[in-house]
Write a protein that holds these residues in place. Sequence first.
Motif, PDB file in Angstrom:
ATOM      1  N   GLU A  13      -5.004-126.293  93.269  1.00 44.52           N
ATOM      2  CA  GLU A  13      -5.945-126.630  92.211  1.00 44.52           C
ATOM      3  C   GLU A  13      -5.151-127.148  91.020  1.00 44.52           C
ATOM      4  O   GLU A  13      -3.987-126.809  90.857  1.00 44.52           O
ATOM      5  CB  GLU A  13      -6.729-125.392  91.758  1.00 44.52           C
ATOM      6  CG  GLU A  13      -7.555-124.749  92.830  1.00 44.52           C
ATOM      7  CD  GLU A  13      -8.199-123.454  92.348  1.00 44.52           C
ATOM      8  OE1 GLU A  13      -9.293-123.165  92.819  1.00 44.52           O
ATOM      9  OE2 GLU A  13      -7.611-122.744  91.516  1.00 44.52           O
ATOM     10  N   SER A  14      -5.792-127.926  90.180  1.00 44.87           N
ATOM     11  CA  SER A  14      -5.182-128.377  88.929  1.00 44.87           C
ATOM     12  C   SER A  14      -5.865-127.658  87.775  1.00 44.87           C
ATOM     13  O   SER A  14      -7.099-127.627  87.696  1.00 44.87           O
ATOM     14  CB  SER A  14      -5.342-129.885  88.749  1.00 44.87           C
ATOM     15  OG  SER A  14      -4.928-130.257  87.443  1.00 44.87           O
ATOM     16  N   VAL A  15      -5.073-127.102  86.854  1.00 42.55           N
ATOM     17  CA  VAL A  15      -5.653-126.441  85.685  1.00 42.55           C
ATOM     18  C   VAL A  15      -6.403-127.434  84.812  1.00 42.55           C
ATOM     19  O   VAL A  15      -7.247-127.057  84.003  1.00 42.55           O
ATOM     20  CB  VAL A  15      -4.588-125.690  84.855  1.00 42.55           C
ATOM     21  CG1 VAL A  15      -3.983-124.558  85.674  1.00 42.55           C
ATOM     22  CG2 VAL A  15      -3.521-126.622  84.326  1.00 42.55           C
ATOM     23  N   TRP A  16      -6.138-128.718  84.972  1.00 41.14           N
ATOM     24  CA  TRP A  16      -6.832-129.751  84.183  1.00 41.14           C
ATOM     25  C   TRP A  16      -8.250-129.985  84.701  1.00 41.14           C
ATOM     26  O   TRP A  16      -9.066-130.597  84.019  1.00 41.14           O
ATOM     27  CB  TRP A  16      -6.030-131.043  84.168  1.00 41.14           C
ATOM     28  CG  TRP A  16      -4.725-130.820  83.471  1.00 41.14           C
ATOM     29  CD1 TRP A  16      -3.491-130.718  84.060  1.00 41.14           C
ATOM     30  CD2 TRP A  16      -4.524-130.589  82.082  1.00 41.14           C
ATOM     31  NE1 TRP A  16      -2.545-130.451  83.111  1.00 41.14           N
ATOM     32  CE2 TRP A  16      -3.148-130.370  81.879  1.00 41.14           C
ATOM     33  CE3 TRP A  16      -5.366-130.542  80.973  1.00 41.14           C
ATOM     34  CZ2 TRP A  16      -2.597-130.117  80.629  1.00 41.14           C
ATOM     35  CZ3 TRP A  16      -4.808-130.289  79.724  1.00 41.14           C
ATOM     36  CH2 TRP A  16      -3.452-130.081  79.559  1.00 41.14           C
ATOM     37  N   ASP A  17      -8.557-129.463  85.893  1.00 41.75           N
ATOM     38  CA  ASP A  17      -9.917-129.568  86.430  1.00 41.75           C
ATOM     39  C   ASP A  17     -10.781-128.365  86.036  1.00 41.75           C
ATOM     40  O   ASP A  17     -11.975-128.356  86.281  1.00 41.75           O
ATOM     41  CB  ASP A  17      -9.885-129.680  87.963  1.00 41.75           C
ATOM     42  CG  ASP A  17      -9.277-130.990  88.427  1.00 41.75           C
ATOM     43  OD1 ASP A  17      -9.333-131.979  87.668  1.00 41.75           O
ATOM     44  OD2 ASP A  17      -8.734-131.022  89.546  1.00 41.75           O
ATOM     45  N   TYR A  18     -10.167-127.351  85.425  1.00 44.84           N
ATOM     46  CA  TYR A  18     -10.921-126.175  84.989  1.00 44.84           C
ATOM     47  C   TYR A  18     -11.742-126.525  83.748  1.00 44.84           C
ATOM     48  O   TYR A  18     -11.359-127.382  82.955  1.00 44.84           O
ATOM     49  CB  TYR A  18      -9.983-125.010  84.673  1.00 44.84           C
ATOM     50  CG  TYR A  18      -9.228-124.462  85.875  1.00 44.84           C
ATOM     51  CD1 TYR A  18      -9.640-124.687  87.177  1.00 44.84           C
ATOM     52  CD2 TYR A  18      -8.088-123.715  85.684  1.00 44.84           C
ATOM     53  CE1 TYR A  18      -8.944-124.170  88.250  1.00 44.84           C
ATOM     54  CE2 TYR A  18      -7.382-123.197  86.758  1.00 44.84           C
ATOM     55  CZ  TYR A  18      -7.813-123.422  88.036  1.00 44.84           C
ATOM     56  OH  TYR A  18      -7.122-122.911  89.097  1.00 44.84           O
TER      57      TYR A  18
END
Length: 86
Positions: A13-18
């Motif tokens: 997962e990318s934290v930028w998609d949270y």
Amino acid sequence: MDRKRVEPGPGQESVWDYPRPPRIEDTPRLIRVIFNHVCVAQSTHAKRVLETSHPPVYFIPPEDVAVEYLSQTERVSFCEWKGQAT
């Protein structure tokens, strides 16, 4: 510090998609907190909190924490979304 999105690999997962504000979700995972070889918390009922640019954080229900290993300090923190913590 310059933060840039790194494209996640398979199964990552990318934290930028949270989202912002943070999203809270149930997690089926067994979450354990081990300190000095002692399990101070263990839960299959934890909440996973996802917030833009931050790694996931797990909140464990108080009944799944071995409070006899904890002691309160004078430290206090504040989050605009989660409120005050002691």
